[in-house]
Design a protein around this motif. Sequence first.
Motif, PDB file in Angstrom:
ATOM      1  N   ILE A   1      -9.165  -4.254  -6.672  1.00 42.07           N
ATOM      2  CA  ILE A   1      -8.824  -3.605  -7.947  1.00 42.07           C
ATOM      3  C   ILE A   1      -9.800  -4.048  -9.028  1.00 42.07           C
ATOM      4  O   ILE A   1     -10.261  -3.236  -9.845  1.00 42.07           O
ATOM      5  CB  ILE A   1      -7.369  -3.914  -8.336  1.00 42.07           C
ATOM      6  CG1 ILE A   1      -6.400  -3.306  -7.313  1.00 42.07           C
ATOM      7  CG2 ILE A   1      -7.061  -3.355  -9.733  1.00 42.07           C
ATOM      8  CD1 ILE A   1      -4.957  -3.722  -7.490  1.00 42.07           C
ATOM      9  N   ASP A   2     -10.146  -5.326  -9.024  1.00 40.14           N
ATOM     10  CA  ASP A   2     -11.152  -5.824  -9.976  1.00 40.14           C
ATOM     11  C   ASP A   2     -12.465  -5.047  -9.818  1.00 40.14           C
ATOM     12  O   ASP A   2     -13.127  -4.711 -10.813  1.00 40.14           O
ATOM     13  CB  ASP A   2     -11.425  -7.311  -9.741  1.00 40.14           C
ATOM     14  CG  ASP A   2     -10.295  -8.207 -10.207  1.00 40.14           C
ATOM     15  OD1 ASP A   2      -9.419  -7.733 -10.955  1.00 40.14           O
ATOM     16  OD2 ASP A   2     -10.285  -9.392  -9.813  1.00 40.14           O
TER      17      ASP A   2
ATOM     18  N   ASP B   1      -8.399  13.972  -4.165  1.00 43.05           N
ATOM     19  CA  ASP B   1      -8.560  13.423  -2.815  1.00 43.05           C
ATOM     20  C   ASP B   1      -7.805  12.102  -2.775  1.00 43.05           C
ATOM     21  O   ASP B   1      -8.127  11.169  -3.510  1.00 43.05           O
ATOM     22  CB  ASP B   1     -10.046  13.208  -2.516  1.00 43.05           C
ATOM     23  CG  ASP B   1     -10.310  12.866  -1.054  1.00 43.05           C
ATOM     24  OD1 ASP B   1      -9.468  12.195  -0.438  1.00 43.05           O
ATOM     25  OD2 ASP B   1     -11.386  13.249  -0.547  1.00 43.05           O
ATOM     26  N   THR B   2      -6.794  12.014  -1.908  1.00 41.74           N
ATOM     27  CA  THR B   2      -5.910  10.852  -1.945  1.00 41.74           C
ATOM     28  C   THR B   2      -6.371   9.675  -1.099  1.00 41.74           C
ATOM     29  O   THR B   2      -5.664   8.667  -1.025  1.00 41.74           O
ATOM     30  CB  THR B   2      -4.487  11.235  -1.477  1.00 41.74           C
ATOM     31  OG1 THR B   2      -4.576  12.004  -0.274  1.00 41.74           O
ATOM     32  CG2 THR B   2      -3.754  12.010  -2.551  1.00 41.74           C
ATOM     33  N   HIS B   3      -7.569   9.769  -0.487  1.00 41.15           N
ATOM     34  CA  HIS B   3      -7.964   8.603   0.303  1.00 41.15           C
ATOM     35  C   HIS B   3      -9.479   8.473   0.428  1.00 41.15           C
ATOM     36  O   HIS B   3     -10.108   9.113   1.272  1.00 41.15           O
ATOM     37  CB  HIS B   3      -7.330   8.644   1.692  1.00 41.15           C
ATOM     38  CG  HIS B   3      -7.221   7.293   2.317  1.00 41.15           C
ATOM     39  ND1 HIS B   3      -6.177   6.434   2.061  1.00 41.15           N
ATOM     40  CD2 HIS B   3      -8.052   6.628   3.137  1.00 41.15           C
ATOM     41  CE1 HIS B   3      -6.368   5.297   2.723  1.00 41.15           C
ATOM     42  NE2 HIS B   3      -7.499   5.394   3.382  1.00 41.15           N
ATOM     43  N   ILE B   4     -10.040   7.600  -0.405  1.00 47.89           N
ATOM     44  CA  ILE B   4     -11.463   7.262  -0.339  1.00 47.89           C
ATOM     45  C   ILE B   4     -11.573   5.742  -0.276  1.00 47.89           C
ATOM     46  O   ILE B   4     -11.051   5.032  -1.130  1.00 47.89           O
ATOM     47  CB  ILE B   4     -12.228   7.835  -1.551  1.00 47.89           C
ATOM     48  CG1 ILE B   4     -12.183   9.368  -1.501  1.00 47.89           C
ATOM     49  CG2 ILE B   4     -13.656   7.326  -1.581  1.00 47.89           C
ATOM     50  CD1 ILE B   4     -12.840  10.051  -2.677  1.00 47.89           C
ATOM     51  N   ASP B   5     -12.249   5.242   0.743  1.00 47.16           N
ATOM     52  CA  ASP B   5     -12.248   3.805   1.045  1.00 47.16           C
ATOM     53  C   ASP B   5     -13.396   3.041   0.375  1.00 47.16           C
ATOM     54  O   ASP B   5     -13.948   2.116   0.978  1.00 47.16           O
ATOM     55  CB  ASP B   5     -12.314   3.591   2.557  1.00 47.16           C
ATOM     56  CG  ASP B   5     -10.942   3.540   3.192  1.00 47.16           C
ATOM     57  OD1 ASP B   5     -10.217   2.574   2.940  1.00 47.16           O
ATOM     58  OD2 ASP B   5     -10.595   4.470   3.944  1.00 47.16           O
ATOM     59  N   ALA B   6     -13.738   3.388  -0.838  1.00 48.25           N
ATOM     60  CA  ALA B   6     -14.836   2.698  -1.515  1.00 48.25           C
ATOM     61  C   ALA B   6     -14.555   1.233  -1.861  1.00 48.25           C
ATOM     62  O   ALA B   6     -15.461   0.398  -1.771  1.00 48.25           O
ATOM     63  CB  ALA B   6     -15.223   3.463  -2.784  1.00 48.25           C
ATOM     64  N   PRO B   7     -13.334   0.853  -2.297  1.00 52.71           N
ATOM     65  CA  PRO B   7     -13.142  -0.511  -2.817  1.00 52.71           C
ATOM     66  C   PRO B   7     -13.489  -1.632  -1.855  1.00 52.71           C
ATOM     67  O   PRO B   7     -14.166  -2.600  -2.240  1.00 52.71           O
ATOM     68  CB  PRO B   7     -11.660  -0.534  -3.194  1.00 52.71           C
ATOM     69  CG  PRO B   7     -11.346   0.880  -3.534  1.00 52.71           C
ATOM     70  CD  PRO B   7     -12.133   1.682  -2.541  1.00 52.71           C
TER      71      PRO B   7
ATOM     72  N   GLY C   1      -4.550   3.694  -4.721  1.00 53.32           N
ATOM     73  CA  GLY C   1      -3.550   3.735  -3.664  1.00 53.32           C
ATOM     74  C   GLY C   1      -3.723   2.512  -2.791  1.00 53.32           C
ATOM     75  O   GLY C   1      -4.846   2.183  -2.391  1.00 53.32           O
ATOM     76  N   MET C   2      -2.658   1.805  -2.496  1.00 50.32           N
ATOM     77  CA  MET C   2      -2.732   0.584  -1.688  1.00 50.32           C
ATOM     78  C   MET C   2      -2.447   0.919  -0.228  1.00 50.32           C
ATOM     79  O   MET C   2      -1.356   1.367   0.119  1.00 50.32           O
ATOM     80  CB  MET C   2      -1.738  -0.462  -2.191  1.00 50.32           C
ATOM     81  CG  MET C   2      -1.792  -1.765  -1.417  1.00 50.32           C
ATOM     82  SD  MET C   2      -0.543  -2.940  -1.993  1.00 50.32           S
ATOM     83  CE  MET C   2      -1.254  -3.392  -3.583  1.00 50.32           C
ATOM     84  N   GLU C   3      -3.433   0.717   0.633  1.00 50.50           N
ATOM     85  CA  GLU C   3      -3.291   1.007   2.057  1.00 50.50           C
ATOM     86  C   GLU C   3      -2.853  -0.251   2.794  1.00 50.50           C
ATOM     87  O   GLU C   3      -3.669  -1.105   3.122  1.00 50.50           O
ATOM     88  CB  GLU C   3      -4.597   1.547   2.640  1.00 50.50           C
ATOM     89  CG  GLU C   3      -4.438   2.025   4.067  1.00 50.50           C
ATOM     90  CD  GLU C   3      -5.698   2.626   4.636  1.00 50.50           C
ATOM     91  OE1 GLU C   3      -5.591   3.394   5.605  1.00 50.50           O
ATOM     92  OE2 GLU C   3      -6.789   2.325   4.128  1.00 50.50           O
TER      93      GLU C   3
ATOM     94  N   ASP D   1     -12.174  15.738  -9.042  1.00 50.30           N
ATOM     95  CA  ASP D   1     -11.602  15.327 -10.323  1.00 50.30           C
ATOM     96  C   ASP D   1     -10.889  13.987 -10.237  1.00 50.30           C
ATOM     97  O   ASP D   1     -11.050  13.136 -11.112  1.00 50.30           O
ATOM     98  CB  ASP D   1     -10.613  16.387 -10.819  1.00 50.30           C
ATOM     99  CG  ASP D   1     -11.286  17.717 -11.077  1.00 50.30           C
ATOM    100  OD1 ASP D   1     -11.987  17.829 -12.090  1.00 50.30           O
ATOM    101  OD2 ASP D   1     -11.118  18.643 -10.260  1.00 50.30           O
ATOM    102  N   VAL D   2     -10.077  13.805  -9.208  1.00 54.29           N
ATOM    103  CA  VAL D   2      -9.292  12.580  -9.054  1.00 54.29           C
ATOM    104  C   VAL D   2      -9.544  12.007  -7.667  1.00 54.29           C
ATOM    105  O   VAL D   2      -9.272  12.670  -6.654  1.00 54.29           O
ATOM    106  CB  VAL D   2      -7.787  12.842  -9.232  1.00 54.29           C
ATOM    107  CG1 VAL D   2      -6.999  11.534  -9.072  1.00 54.29           C
ATOM    108  CG2 VAL D   2      -7.509  13.473 -10.591  1.00 54.29           C
ATOM    109  N   ALA D   3     -10.058  10.789  -7.636  1.00 56.90           N
ATOM    110  CA  ALA D   3     -10.332  10.103  -6.378  1.00 56.90           C
ATOM    111  C   ALA D   3      -9.418   8.894  -6.267  1.00 56.90           C
ATOM    112  O   ALA D   3      -9.547   7.946  -7.057  1.00 56.90           O
ATOM    113  CB  ALA D   3     -11.794   9.654  -6.330  1.00 56.90           C
ATOM    114  N   PHE D   4      -8.483   8.926  -5.324  1.00 54.03           N
ATOM    115  CA  PHE D   4      -7.650   7.753  -5.086  1.00 54.03           C
ATOM    116  C   PHE D   4      -8.471   6.725  -4.311  1.00 54.03           C
ATOM    117  O   PHE D   4      -8.864   6.962  -3.164  1.00 54.03           O
ATOM    118  CB  PHE D   4      -6.389   8.124  -4.306  1.00 54.03           C
ATOM    119  CG  PHE D   4      -5.233   8.509  -5.180  1.00 54.03           C
ATOM    120  CD1 PHE D   4      -4.264   7.577  -5.522  1.00 54.03           C
ATOM    121  CD2 PHE D   4      -5.112   9.805  -5.664  1.00 54.03           C
ATOM    122  CE1 PHE D   4      -3.188   7.928  -6.338  1.00 54.03           C
ATOM    123  CE2 PHE D   4      -4.044  10.178  -6.470  1.00 54.03           C
ATOM    124  CZ  PHE D   4      -3.078   9.232  -6.814  1.00 54.03           C
ATOM    125  N   MET D   5      -8.722   5.602  -4.958  1.00 60.98           N
ATOM    126  CA  MET D   5      -9.435   4.505  -4.336  1.00 60.98           C
ATOM    127  C   MET D   5      -8.467   3.720  -3.453  1.00 60.98           C
ATOM    128  O   MET D   5      -7.414   3.256  -3.914  1.00 60.98           O
ATOM    129  CB  MET D   5     -10.015   3.580  -5.408  1.00 60.98           C
ATOM    130  CG  MET D   5     -11.029   4.228  -6.342  1.00 60.98           C
ATOM    131  SD  MET D   5     -12.669   4.465  -5.564  1.00 60.98           S
ATOM    132  CE  MET D   5     -12.582   6.203  -5.096  1.00 60.98           C
TER     133      MET D   5
END
Length: 392
Positions: free
Chosen positions: A98-99, A36-42, A135-137, A72-76
Amino acid sequence: MRLVVAALLVSLPLSLAHAQATDAARRLAHDAIVVDTHIDAPSELIDHWYDLGEATPSREFDYPRAREGGLDVAFMSIYTSAEEDDAGTAWQSAHTQIDAVEALVQRHPDRFALLRSPRDLARLQKGGKVLLALGMENGAPIGDDLKQLAAFHARGVRYITLAHGRNNRISDSATDTAPRWHGLSPFGREVVKEMNRLGIMVDVSHLSEDAIRQAVEASSVPVIASHSALRHFTPDFQRNISDANVKAIAAKGGVVQVPFGSIFIDAGAAQTYSTYLREREAFRMAQQAAIAAGKTATGTEPQMPTLQPTALAAVLDNIDRVVKLAGIDHVGIGSDFDGVSGHLAAELHSVADYPVLVAGLQQRGYSDGDIRKILGGNLLRVWTAAERAATP
């Protein structure tokens, strides 16, 4: 994308979504590689710390539900706003997010690992880990310094959305009031070239039509749209991608990652959101004008109205159309979980619900092999191509 709204979404019971996932769909979701290439958790972790290694019902991503759904892979998504860009705080905000992701991994090394290359996927997954990629939005955090791209690459950023809600130094946005560059800026073309050199995927979500086309042309490798649906279904919503640019992305070998948010996939919701954006921008401009004139800014900021739930069929319709336009090798998923404040397709409540999507794809006649491509195979191909072409 991160949508902050005051209204509540009318939704269906969580149990309904799970009831629609067949055993066959669950087996395939767990056996396939789901990316999933877009999860806005950070950005949520910065606003309020959540231990996402444990069950966190108020959020849409956490470890237990990710494992339940086969993720399997979550893009933060390392999201920064135009306001942060204007204030000069985007660089700090990005590093802080990122921290936070790194802290989550360090807190739960048995549950999460950072993924910097698709080559490491199988090795890092052992033990049931969910892999977090970055991933940097919005390219705002690099400012006007190309060297920042290498710095963010070193921290693990593997795609960058060139712009967000407003035009920036790099590119025009799909949702700004008027073009600034009529596509990419001269600096933006240098950004794309340097991203290619480093192996950072170019993300064209949020960009204007001209900017998407120019980014595809400027890139020496395939590009992605990390979370974009099709304008065919939402004719007046510029944020979505035209059929012509879907074909352009595919012709370069790229992939369109379909989101689950109602504002992307439902014409009524998209129109409501577009009206809200215009009203909010008018309010912002009026506030700025009042302050510049030495007056006291007054008025109430517009709030997003309540949206009715959208059916899973709208997500499937978008996937079907990308396949019709571009072929099965050029579509994937970029949910926007935790980014649209619960305004999601009614059957897709959280990362536990990828099997529901799989069941829907099976009902529409997709083979298991094609579903594997949609769930993650296509994105991994593009990521691998970007990495192989890099010359750091």
